[in-house]
Enzyme design. Sequence first.
Site, mmCIF file in Angstrom:
data_model
loop_
_atom_site.group_PDB
_atom_site.id
_atom_site.type_symbol
_atom_site.label_atom_id
_atom_site.label_comp_id
_atom_site.label_asym_id
_atom_site.label_seq_id
_atom_site.Cartn_x
_atom_site.Cartn_y
_atom_site.Cartn_z
ATOM 1 N N PRO A 146 0.888 7.516 4.638
ATOM 2 C CA PRO A 146 0.195 6.225 4.676
ATOM 3 C C PRO A 146 -0.006 5.635 3.291
ATOM 4 C CG PRO A 146 -0.818 7.739 6.202
ATOM 5 C CD PRO A 146 0.193 8.536 5.438
ATOM 6 N N CYS A 147 0.205 4.326 3.190
ATOM 7 C CA CYS A 147 0.213 3.684 1.875
ATOM 8 C C CYS A 147 -1.049 2.921 1.492
ATOM 9 C CB CYS A 147 1.401 2.731 1.774
ATOM 10 S SG CYS A 147 1.319 1.333 2.927
#
Length: 507
Positions: A106-107
């Site tokens: 996840p960014c």
Amino acid sequence: MASGFRDKWARVREGKAPRVLDLFSGCGGLTLGFVSAGCASIGGIEIDRDASRSHALNFHPQKDGSPDERHAWPKDILKLPPRELLKELEARSAEKGVDLIVGGPPCPAYTRVGRAKLREVYRDPRAFKNDPRATLYVQYLEYVRALKPLALVMENVPEILNWGGHNLGEEICESLEDMGYRCAYTLLNAANHGVPQMRERFFLMAIHHTVGGEPAFPKPTRKVLFPPGYKGTRNFALHNVLRDGQGKEGSRYVHPPVPDEDAPPPVTAQQALADLPPLLDHTRGLDRRGPRSLDGDLSYGETPPSDYALFMRRWPRFSSDSRLRDHVTRCLTERDYRLFAKMAPGDDYPKAHALATSLFDKEVERLRRAESSPCEGTREYEQLRASFIPPYNPGKFPNKWRKMESDAPARTLMAHLGKDTYSHIHYDSEQKRVISVREAARLQSFPDGFRFSGKMNAAFRQVGNSVPPLLAWAIADDLLRCLGAAGRVPFRDPSHALGTSVPARVA
């Protein structure tokens, strides 16, 4: 240990489909690219329920078309040891083991954009370093260590290369090299590879030394003139990577391959969407508020499909059944319908706000002449103003709204599509609306036969979180070539015939 790698490599070179596991899979953009290139999906790890079901629905369906529940349940990588997961996913499979691992941790912890992120950093300047999502790449590495794939691909936002002054790309490569992998990373833009969207992302590729190949990234099939903002984002990301325009000594960064000078221009939004049926306000239920279900009860539009659109209809194993699914969008206010109809292509929120103010002033003047204008400061005056002018400060939210250009690729689709889609207003002023789920999927290069689980907002979020499948296919093609995979299905830009030697306009 080396014999295990050699056995996997021999199997792949004999023509057996490489077995790919997708970590943080979302609905499966990376999986789709790798499956299309000739791989076989083992499964995915995804904590979001709707995205996990979408992945199972498309890659692990049962005979009746429903998702295999062994794959559909949401999975938390922090609570699921690699061997335990593999045992569950392989329960009914004759083949065993993992050949490839792909995925994008996840960014949100790395990215600089977003109101929630700005508020978080304002309260605590070190908050982005304390975000637990920023260390999920460690779990990715643990899966690599335990399952020993021949190769892997990791995707993330460009800012992962400049996270609090650190280049996490280099740190990840160092860990992988300790496990025996040769590594390289770069920044690729989807528009260079036939996707009708300017989406720049970090990609890291690693191949185990037993295989002997060197990581390589795909050559662009499209020549694109990017807006200045993309250069600024890239420069920020590469601040700790480059010195005097070159990679720092010892860096695993490689410059992205460049397209041929005579490469065709990018696929435009119009080429991607024009064959879809128009959705007009007050028709097809667009005046109804509330949750929107995904459906497949529409025919295609009358406009002949472009080569790109035709490929989206006929993608191998994900072709459309001649009925269009998921072409649903949000109900808007009369204020927004009015503005969207009058906005010019490329207009952002400040220009929309100025236009709204002008329309409001004209309406006040019209009512004044008719001697029915409400007095300024009254409740009636404020209600009239709100019916014309949106409430957001134009100085703080310049990118909140944007009307797409028909003759250019779309700007980056974000996960925020799950909350609103005003960042992608349809270029057709007669439709005066935001994009639909199917249009977002087309701009992300999901084929029309790809299914999304959940309601409209969940589907928007899944699309915005995904790796464009066409770009994933191009990356998989280069990786499988490096591995000498006999069963590789080469990547083909689906719309070369659309191009000319002159790049399309990009505002």
